[in-house]
Motif scaffolding. Structure first.
Motif, mmCIF file in Angstrom:
data_model
loop_
_atom_site.group_PDB
_atom_site.id
_atom_site.type_symbol
_atom_site.label_atom_id
_atom_site.label_comp_id
_atom_site.label_asym_id
_atom_site.label_seq_id
_atom_site.Cartn_x
_atom_site.Cartn_y
_atom_site.Cartn_z
ATOM 1 N N LYS A 280 0.843 -1.194 0.000
ATOM 2 C CA LYS A 280 0.000 0.000 0.000
ATOM 3 C C LYS A 280 0.881 1.248 0.000
ATOM 4 O O LYS A 280 1.962 1.257 0.599
ATOM 5 N N ASN A 284 1.144 11.410 2.772
ATOM 6 C CA ASN A 284 0.769 11.998 4.048
ATOM 7 C C ASN A 284 1.622 13.246 4.259
ATOM 8 O O ASN A 284 2.796 13.156 4.623
ATOM 9 N N GLU A 289 4.174 7.362 2.280
ATOM 10 C CA GLU A 289 4.079 6.293 3.271
ATOM 11 C C GLU A 289 3.700 4.991 2.568
ATOM 12 O O GLU A 289 2.752 4.941 1.783
ATOM 13 N N GLU A 291 3.310 0.589 3.062
ATOM 14 C CA GLU A 291 3.145 -0.511 4.003
ATOM 15 C C GLU A 291 3.148 -1.824 3.231
ATOM 16 O O GLU A 291 2.467 -1.951 2.201
ATOM 17 N N VAL A 293 2.644 -5.947 3.800
ATOM 18 C CA VAL A 293 2.117 -6.924 4.744
ATOM 19 C C VAL A 293 2.192 -8.309 4.112
ATOM 20 O O VAL A 293 1.758 -8.506 2.968
ATOM 21 N N GLN A 328 9.868 0.938 10.072
ATOM 22 C CA GLN A 328 9.367 0.206 11.226
ATOM 23 C C GLN A 328 8.886 -1.166 10.750
ATOM 24 O O GLN A 328 8.227 -1.263 9.712
ATOM 25 N N PHE A 329 9.169 -2.213 11.495
ATOM 26 C CA PHE A 329 8.717 -3.536 11.086
ATOM 27 C C PHE A 329 8.557 -4.434 12.305
ATOM 28 O O PHE A 329 9.178 -4.201 13.355
ATOM 29 N N HIS A 337 4.369 -6.820 9.303
ATOM 30 C CA HIS A 337 4.155 -5.494 8.741
ATOM 31 C C HIS A 337 5.480 -4.747 8.626
ATOM 32 O O HIS A 337 6.275 -4.724 9.568
ATOM 33 N N SER A 339 6.531 -0.850 7.656
ATOM 34 C CA SER A 339 6.069 0.519 7.370
ATOM 35 C C SER A 339 7.263 1.382 6.998
ATOM 36 O O SER A 339 8.301 1.353 7.670
ATOM 37 N N LEU A 340 7.069 2.160 5.954
ATOM 38 C CA LEU A 340 8.181 2.931 5.404
ATOM 39 C C LEU A 340 7.709 4.341 5.103
ATOM 40 O O LEU A 340 6.626 4.546 4.524
ATOM 41 N N LYS A 341 8.481 5.341 5.512
ATOM 42 C CA LYS A 341 8.185 6.740 5.223
ATOM 43 C C LYS A 341 9.344 7.336 4.422
ATOM 44 O O LYS A 341 10.495 7.242 4.841
#
Length: 346
Positions: A280, A284, A289, A291, A293, A328-329, A337, A339-341
């Motif tokens: 995804k 933002n 951003e 994600e 999964v 973050q993972f 999960h 998560s990447l910014k």
């Protein structure tokens, strides 16, 4: 004010010229205060100011290229004394020769030369100190610039190394997949080799481009998925949920491929069931951003890997942005999960 031989020679020139003019004007008005005639005062001030200008030019050039050590501090006194003595006595000799018939002026010249020396020497001391201070500041700036350049080159070299490691790492995994297909599905080997060739050709051609749009990055991900689907077929399903405004945002080249490879490895390897992976992306504020999964079974011992995927992405983000909070993972129930910014550079 002085000592700009390296960084700005024009600025140094005009600083010296300005100091010389100020000295000439000061000398002229002082002589006029002693009621020296205009012609004598102008010539006297011009010669005296000229010697002062030459002296500060000499000091500026010396301390632009040489900074005295702690054991050579004596040079701060010796040079101004030598230049002051030479300038004052040369000025006295020239004007005594020019105005040899003017007794009144000669008496004044004889009377004022100690005063001239007393003014000249401290002034050159001050100029010397200013020249050394500015030279040291410039030296510190050059050192800082050199250190920053070395750090930037080191960072670029490490980023380049990480990008170059991606292809061999991916290639080794692909060759392992081809090796597995040789026995189980030999008819698929040729297809996978051709798709691998297309993927490598495209990434090598874009190697000099560090940033791509999300849309371009997804095209490379699709090439990679085509290769993996040759081996896993319908069992591998990857859903892309990409917001339209996110497609034009920028992302470092091949940043997502090792993450997707990691998701496939730990979500699909070691199981015979179908596996669905989600990617995804949305915007933002000033961030892209993302994600990722994939299924996760904490009781299942996944295929052992090198840990290159997550660690390489984390290191690249730190080198690019100097931050450790962009990736973050971790597991959440029966899924893993990531998560990447990505900050969007203006």
């Amino acid at each position: 004010m002085f000592s700009k031989a390296f960084s700005n020679p024009n600025r140094a020139y005009w600083s010296i010229q300005g100091a010389g003019i100020i000295w000439i004007l000061g000398s002229y008005f002082l002589l006029r205060w002693y009621e020296v005639p205009i012609s004598e005062a102008l010539l006297d001030a011009a010669i005296f100011g000229g010697f002062f200008q030459i002296s500060i030019t000499v000091l500026d050039r010396i301390f632009s290229f040489y900074l005295p050590k702690k054991g050579s501090i004596w040079i701060l006194l010796i040079l101004p004394i030598l230049l002051s003595s030479l300038s004052v006595f040369t000025h006295y000799w020239i004007l005594s020769w020019v105005f040899d018939q003017n007794e009144t002026y000669l008496e004044l010249l004889q009377f004022t030369w100690p005063l001239r020396f007393a003014l000249y020497w401290p002034s050159l001391i001050l100029v010397t100190l200013l020249a050394i201070v500015v030279a040291k500041l410039e030296q510190q700036n050059l050192i800082r610039e050199r250190e920053n350049m070395m750090q930037e080159l080191s960072k670029e070299a490490e980023l380049s190394q990480l990008r170059q490691q991606l292809q061999p790492h991916f290639l080794f995994n692909s060759l392992n997949s081809i090796n597995a297909l040789v026995v189980s599905k030999p008819e698929k080997v040729r297809e996978m080799v051709l798709q691998l060739s297309d993927f490598l050709r495209g990434t090598i051609r874009k190697d000099s481009q560090q940033w791509l749009t999300v849309e371009e990055e997804l095209n490379y991900l699709q090439l990679y998925l085509d290769i993996e689907k040759v081996r896993f077929g319908h069992r591998l399903q990857v859903n892309f949920e990409i917001h339209e405004e996110a497609k034009k945002l920028k992302i470092p080249q091949l940043l997502l491929q090792p993450l997707l490879e990691n998701a496939i490895k730990y979500g699909l390897y070691g199981t015979t069931e179908d596996v669905r992976i989600w990617l995804k992306a949305h915007r933002n504020n000033n961030y892209l951003e993302l994600e990722l999964v994939n299924p996760f079974d904490p009781t299942h011992s996944s295929e052992k890997g090198t840990g290159f995927g997550l660690s390489s992405v984390d290191r690249r983000l730190f080198l690019l942005f100097g931050r450790k909070d962009l990736l973050q993972f971790g597991p959440e129930k029966e899924s893993f999960h990531v998560s990447l910014k990505i900050p969007q550079l203006k």
